[in-house]
Each structure stands twice: as C-alpha cells, then as structure tokens.
Design an enzyme around this catalytic site. Structure first.
Site, short mmCIF file in Angstrom:
data_model
loop_
_atom_site.label_atom_id
_atom_site.label_comp_id
_atom_site.label_asym_id
_atom_site.label_seq_id
_atom_site.Cartn_x
_atom_site.Cartn_y
_atom_site.Cartn_z
N ARG A 297 -10.03 4.16 -7.45
CA ARG A 297 -9.65 2.94 -6.62
C ARG A 297 -10.38 3.39 -5.38
O ARG A 297 -9.52 3.95 -4.38
CB ARG A 297 -8.48 2.49 -6.53
N CYS B 104 -7.71 -0.70 -18.07
CA CYS B 104 -7.28 0.06 -16.86
C CYS B 104 -6.11 -0.46 -16.07
O CYS B 104 -5.70 -0.06 -15.25
CB CYS B 104 -8.44 0.68 -16.15
N ARG C 50 -14.84 2.75 -8.85
CA ARG C 50 -14.80 1.49 -8.50
C ARG C 50 -15.29 1.02 -6.98
O ARG C 50 -14.74 1.91 -6.44
CB ARG C 50 -13.54 0.50 -8.93
N ARG D 142 0.51 -12.24 -8.80
CA ARG D 142 1.22 -11.01 -9.66
C ARG D 142 2.37 -10.66 -8.47
O ARG D 142 3.11 -9.58 -9.32
CB ARG D 142 0.21 -9.98 -9.92
N HIS E 159 0.88 -1.23 0.03
CA HIS E 159 0.06 -0.09 -0.13
C HIS E 159 0.86 1.15 0.01
O HIS E 159 0.52 2.23 -0.62
CB HIS E 159 -0.93 0.07 1.29
C1 PEP Z 1 -6.42 -4.82 -12.55
O1 PEP Z 1 -6.81 -5.97 -11.73
O2 PEP Z 1 -5.88 -4.75 -13.53
C2 PEP Z 1 -7.03 -3.35 -11.92
C3 PEP Z 1 -6.98 -2.35 -12.42
O3 PEP Z 1 -7.28 -3.49 -10.41
P1 PEP Z 1 -6.29 -3.68 -9.31
O4 PEP Z 1 -4.99 -3.23 -9.86
O5 PEP Z 1 -6.78 -2.40 -8.42
O6 PEP Z 1 -6.36 -4.87 -8.69
MG MG Z 2 -8.11 -5.81 -9.81
#
Ligand code: PEP
Ligand code: MG
Length: 755
Positions: free
Chosen positions: A474, A680, A510, A643, A367
């Site tokens: 977000r 996005c 979102r 990820r 964060h």
């Molecule tokens: C994504 O998953 O690509 C996304 C934009 O959401 P976040 O990175 O906030 O999980």
């Molecule tokens: Mg995401």
C-alpha cells in the site's frame, strides 16, 4: 459573615502551611477540616473519599461526631454528598433538607444543619471524593467561598492521588484512585502486552497550587495566553499545520477558544481566587474534562477535547518546558496511552521497547492502527477516558485480540496473562517451524501465501513469515505517515528498499489509494458528502495525473533491472484501467527515450474492489496481467455498508452466499482467462476466511503478516477438494440464511483443522 478569619485567600495561605507540615496523613486532614470550618465560619467541614467499592467514606470531619470518621460510609448515589460525587458538580443550598436527594444519617448528627456546600474532589475529571461545609443557620455561601473550597479540593485530590491516604484505609476499602480497572475498547491489533503506562502526553504535574503574589500570577497567565495565541496564529499562517500533527480545522477550533472571552475569563477568575496560574488552568481543565466525560453528543465531546488540548498547551507554556516524553528513553515494556496519535508520532518511539498501545479514539481503520499493526504491537482503541484513569508507570495489560485493558491488575490476573503470553509464544514457535515448509494442502494443492505491507517496518516480516512475497504494497502509507508529500526521490528510495528486502520474491505495488478514509493531513481536503464514494484513489490519479505520473516513474526507476508489478486501486470501469495503463506505458517510453535503465518486465493489474467490475470481467481479464481482489471495499460496496461504522458493520457477513458467489465468479473467470488472481482483503487473514477462499478456488492469498503462521498451519491440514465440494454446495442453493459461517466452523471442527 465572610472573612471572619481573613477570607478565602488567607485560607489558601494557611492551607499551604499545613501541607508543608511533617505530620501524619490523618493529622493533616484533621487540620485541613478545622482550618476550613474556622475560615468559612461553618459548623461542619467534612472530607469524604471515594473507595474502590464505589462508596464514599468519611475520612475527616470538624463538627460532625468524631466517632463517625472511617465509620460512616455512603453509597455513591446516597444523599447530596453522593450527588456531588456522581455529577462531579458542586451543590450550594441554604436549605439542604429541601433537596429531594437529601438523606440523613443519625450517627453523624447531621439533621440539625440547614445550609450545605459540597464540591467534588476532582483529578483529570475523575471524582476522588467530596468536600463539604455545613451550617446550622440558613446561609448562602458566596461564589468566592465556593471557589476557595474547590481550590482546597484540588490540593486534596493530589493528596489522595499520591497514595498518602492509603495507609488509613481498611483492606478492600482503599481510595478508588489507585484501584484496579478493567476497560473495554475495540481490538486494533492482536497480541498481549504486559507493561507499564507511558502517557503520550504526560500530565503536567503541578506542585505549586497557591499563589504568593496574585498580580504576578495574573500577569503570568496573561503572558502565557498571549504566547499561545501568537503560536497558533503563526502555525496557521505558515501552514506548518501538518508538522504539529493537527488538521486545519482543529487548529481553527483552538484559535477560536484561545480568543474566547468566556474561557479566558474563567481562567482569570480562578487566579483571582488565589491559585497559581498553572493551578488555575488545571482547575478549569479538570472541570472541562468532568463535563466531557458526561457528554454524549460526539460533536460537543470533540470540541471539549479541543479545549482540553489547548489547556495542556497552556500548562506547558506556563511551566516553561516541553513535557513531551523522550522518545528514546522509553522504559522496557512500554505501553503508550493517548487520546489520539498520528501515525508518525507512533513511529517516533523506540520500537524495541514498545509493547502496546491504548487510545481513547482511534478506530480499526485509523492510520495509527495501521502503523500499530505494522509494528506488531498489541493495540486497543476507543477506550473511553483511558488517559484520565492512568498515571505514568502504572502496571497495565493490553489484550489486543479482545479489546480488554486492565489497569493496575491484581497479581492473579497478571499471572493468568503471563500464562497466555507463554502459550502464544509456544504457538509462534510452532509457526516458525513451518516457515520454510512449502504451503501445500493435504491433497496436494499449492497455495501461495503473500503478505500485505506498506512501510519500511513491514519489510522484516517477509523473511520472518517465510511469505512468498508481497501481494499488496500500500504505497499510500508512506504518504500517510509523512508530514508533507514525499518527494519522488524518497518514493524511489522506499520502493527500491522494498524490492531489495523481497530479493527474488515478487512485490505488487498498488498506486496511491488516498481519499475516502485515507486522508493526508497536508493535502487540501475537498469537502465531500460521501468521501467513500468520492474523489479518491485512481479517480484522483487520472484527474490530476501529475502525482500518479511521478509515482509511476519512481516505481519504474526503482525496479530498473528487475521485475515490477503495478496495480491500481478502485478501478470501477474498464476504460479507467486502460487510461491508467496508458499512463504507465507513456512513462516507460519517456524513461527509455532518456536512456534510463528499465525494469526487465512490467506486469500491470488491478484491484477488484468495486462491484461494477463483476459485470465487466471478460473485458477486464483480457486486458490485465493479474487481478487482486480487495474484499474489504468490495464487501462494503456490495452491501452498501460502511466498513468503519460499528452500527452497521456487523449487519452482513462476508461469509454469506451472495459475497461468496461473487468471489467464486471472479476466481472461475480468471482461471478461464488464464490470469492469476490473489485475494488481499482481510478476509484471507482469518483462518476460516482463508479456508472458504481455498474452497472457492483461490490459490493465492495476501495476508497481514501475523496471519501467515495460523493460515499456513490450517492449510497444511486441509483437504482442498473436500472443501471445494462443501463450499460449492453451500452457496449453490442458499436457504436464505445470512451466513454460512456456522457450517464452515462445523466442517473445520469435524476435519480437526487448527483454527
Ligand atoms: C481492500 O479494499 O480489500 C483492500 C485490500 O484495500 P484497502 O484495505 O487498502 O482499502
Ligand atoms: Mg480498498
């Protein structure tokens, strides 16, 4: 044998007198070795100092040949002295020549000595040198003597760190403590910062090492431990865990250690050797840190970190004042260095003076990294032992694009970076010149560039970049940086200021995407085997609708008299979208019934980030007003690859035929249904990714703000039609290769695109 000249306590008392004498550094060292040798009835006492070149130089000796001082230089892996330095551990042997590491230097006349006691000179866990006593006869040095020698080593450590010995060094062979260092970490946010170190948790500087009055020190220690325990209990019981920025389990570990007999006993013992209470804590603390730096087991490292934090708290307790740096009085060009930091703590600092951030932990998805990105400061994470090797005010360079950190850099390196900063600034100016230019490709295709945001500090980026709006707001970020659930009023206020900052540009909010790696410190965590696949985002929102409902209501009220766009995270099935949409409609009805002013228009869409939606596209597109593709999660679930896990994250490329086919399928279907689609995820923020996306048919991208300039500069030069032909052919029939990145790079080069 012990105590011929009064024993360890007398040694420490005399040491204090020597430290206060107005003599040269060499004289002081000479006096110290004479004092130790006499006190411990040793024939030899020597001080070796670790040099910038990694060798150990004899700086003072009583007993060995005087000509050897500043002449004898040991490799850091040579002999017992080298071993003490490299292991950061004492060696105490009555027959040193039995040790396999024993090595003998004729110029020192060392061969005739049998007993050996060597202790590392440690500061914050780093070895600065070695202190040795030797005896001709075979003797065993007592534990008390070993302790006294370690205490003396602490005093020497401060002497070395203060720079007092630097004048004695030959050029190029200075003490290592102030050497230029190059550390490597994980790039968290691009940018280059040249500045000075500000330690987020400044090292508590101890000036008084040696106790005047032992019972008094003992009592001070006991009282401080008592207060510490009581504080921890209070924090625990009152549930203000989040205020302290810590998780419950960390606090639990603290409590365990604070009540651990072993730890407390070690501290008491250190005081009994004649140290002040604070010096005792520092001693034990430094040993812990030295162990931690050599520990590879992540769990044990974590626990040692906890112990270290606890020692820091205890030091503050003992010195009676809070050593937290003043958030307002940062120096110019401050670069924060911390083990780890919560997002709220980072936001507390004066942004105008903050240039960079270096963390020992903190991966790209942490964060605090998200906040660093929002603040636009160069940031590097996962830099091992960063806090241990810097001092307040040290010159530092942070390269957030490569993950390089240079501490006390050479003037040459510094000018090279100054040049790079100048170059970047020039490029930024070029981007700025593009700000108000419509984003149209060379062949006339309009591409909408939006930004991703989540905090108030992001808002100026809309006008700075000239973005067409916010493609992904977000909302969880407000929750993540807070110390408790933001109240409905606070949420509404944030949403209103976002809409105001965007003026007539669209903002897509979102709803809360918490769970997975997005944890709220104040929310009870449900233990889950696989949090990324667990109870998160819309799943949580639908199961416990209270939170989602109040958020939706805050959004609807904030957007009274304007257009509102809402989308849901982690939708995996069409019926989830239906349920979430129904919830919004119910809230609208509720507000209408109560006479509230409503938004002029509400568009409801969804994130597409779970691969199951790829097989429900028709049903989904019939229902939604728009789609937003979250490539970060989509690729993670697509390849079943975490990820945030560096072991596997590099295994698959987003720019591979299977991913690109899926993305094309989405773009094609959306077009067929006449529904707008934006991408996005981070993929759109890389120029190469953005190029590929335009080639797949995407005409709306939401980027990290710093990417708007570079992506726009590229798009203005791009032939979209030609790119579509290329990308379609590259993914139509794959030769099985894992990536088409090289081919895209070759195309970009051939086209002369600014990448
Ligand atoms: C994504 O998953 O690509 C996304 C934009 O959401 P976040 O990175 O906030 O999980
Ligand atoms: Mg995401």
């Amino acid at each position: 044998m012990r105590g011929a000249l009064g024993g360890p306590r007398v040694l420490l008392r005399r040491l204090r007198e020597v430290m206060a004498e107005p003599v040269s550094a060499q004289d002081r060292l000479d006096k110290i070795v004479v004092l130790i040798a006499a006190n411990m009835v040793a024939e030899v006492c020597s001080v070796y100092v670790l040099r910038v070149d990694g060798t150990l130089e004899l700086y003072a000796t009583e007993g060995l040949k005087r000509e050897a001082v500043h002449q004898t230089v040991l490799r850091s892996d040579e002999g017992l002295v080298g071993l003490v330095a490299s292991e950061a551990n004492p060696i105490n042997m009555s027959e040193a020549q039995d040790h396999p590491a024993f090595s003998y230097r004729p110029e020192t006349g060392e061969e005739i000595y049998h007993s050996f006691l060597g202790v590392p000179i440690l500061r914050a866990g780093n070895t600065l040198g070695v202190l040795v006593v030797q005896n001709r006869a075979r003797r065993t040095y007592s534990e008390e003597e070993e302790e006294a020698l370690q205490t003396t080593a602490m005093v020497l450590a401060e002497m070395i760190a203060s720079g007092e010995l630097s004048a004695l060094a030959k050029p190029g062979a200075e003490p290592a403590v102030r050497r230029a260092l190059h550390l490597k970490g994980a790039a968290l946010n691009e940018g280059i910062a040249l500045g000075h170190v500000v330690l987020h948790e400044p090292r508590v500087v101890i000036t008084n090492f040696i106790a005047d009055d032992l019972p008094k020190e003992s009592k001070r220690l006991a009282t401080a431990i008592e207060t510490l325990r009581a504080d921890l209990d209070r924090m625990f019981e009152h549930g203000d865990v989040a205020d302290a920025g810590e998780h419950r389990e960390v606090l639990e570990a603290y409590r365990m250690f604070a009540n651990d007999r072993g730890w407390v006993h070690k501290l008491e013992e250190a005081v009994m050797t004649g140290l002040t209470a604070e010096a005792a804590v520092e001693r034990v603390h430094s040993d812990i840190r030295a162990r931690m730096l050599r520990q590879t087991d992540p769990y044990l490292r974590e626990r040692l970190h906890d112990l270290e934090d606890l020692a820091n708290r205890l030091l503050r307790q003992l010195l009676g004042h809070d050593h937290a740096p003043s958030r307002e009085s940062l120096p110019e060009n401050a670069v924060l260095v911390a083990r780890m930091m919560g997002p709220a703590a980072l936001l507390d600092y004066d942004r105008k003076r903050l240039r960079g951030l270096v963390l020992e932990e903190g991966g790209p998805t942490s964060h605090v990294a998200i906040v660093a990105r929002a603040l636009g400061i160069a940031a590097v994470g996962e830099v091992a032992n960063a806090t241990g090797v810097v001092d307040q005010g040290d010159a530092i360079i942070v390269d957030g694009s490569t993950g390089d950190v240079h501490i006390r850099p050479s003037p040459d390196l510094e000018s090279a970076y100054v040049e790079r900063v100048r170059l970047r600034a020039r490029r930024q100016l070029q981007y700025l010149a593009l700000r108000d230019k419509p984003c149209v490709t060379k062949d006339g295709e309009s591409v909408t560039l939006l930004i991703n945001a989540g905090l108030v500090v992001d808002l100026p980026h809309i006008s700075e970049t000239g973005a067409a709006g916010i493609g992904l707001f977000r909302t969880e970020m407000q929750f993540m940086v807070a110390s408790q659930f933001p109240r409905a009023g606070e949420q509404q206020q944030l949403y209103r200021s976002v809409l105001e900052a965007a003026a007539d540009r669209p903002v897509t909010f979102r709803t809360l995407d918490i769970g997975g790696d997005k944890v709220l410190p104040y929310m009870r965590n449900v233990e889950e085997e696989n949090p990324a696949l667990g109870w998160r985002a819309i799943r949580l929102g639908l199961d416990r609708p209270g939170l989602l409902r109040s958020q939706v209501r805050a959004l609807l009220r904030a957007a009274a008299g304007r257009d509102l766009r809402i989308m849901f995270p982690m939708i995996a099935a069409v019926h989830e979208f239906d349920e979430a949409k129904t919830l919004v409609e119910r809230e609208l009805t509720h507000l209408r019934r109560h006479g509230h002013k409503l938004p002029d228009r509400v568009d409801i869409g969804t994130m597409l980030e779970v691969p199951s939606l790829l097989f429900q596209l028709d049903e989904l597109l019939e229902r939604v007003d728009f789609l937003s593709v979250g490539s970060n999660d989509l690729v993670q679930f697509f390849y079943a690859v975490d990820r945030g896990n560096s072991r596997v994250a590099g295994r698959f490329d987003e720019l591979s035929p299977p991913v690109l086919r899926a993305l094309k399928m989405i773009a094609d279907k959306a077009k067929q249904h006449g529904k707008p689609v934006t991408l996005c995820g981070e993929l759109a923020s890389f120029t190469l990714g953005a190029m590929a996306l335009v080639g797949l048919g995407y005409r709306s991208l939401s980027l990290v703000p710093s990417a708007v300039g570079p992506v726009k500069a590229m798009l203005l030069e791009l032939d979209a039609g030609k790119t579509e032909v290329l990308v379609s052919s590259l993914i139509a029939r794959s030769d099985g290769s894992a990536s088409i990145r090289d081919k895209l790079v070759a195309f970009a080069e051939a086209e002369g695109l600014p990448m």
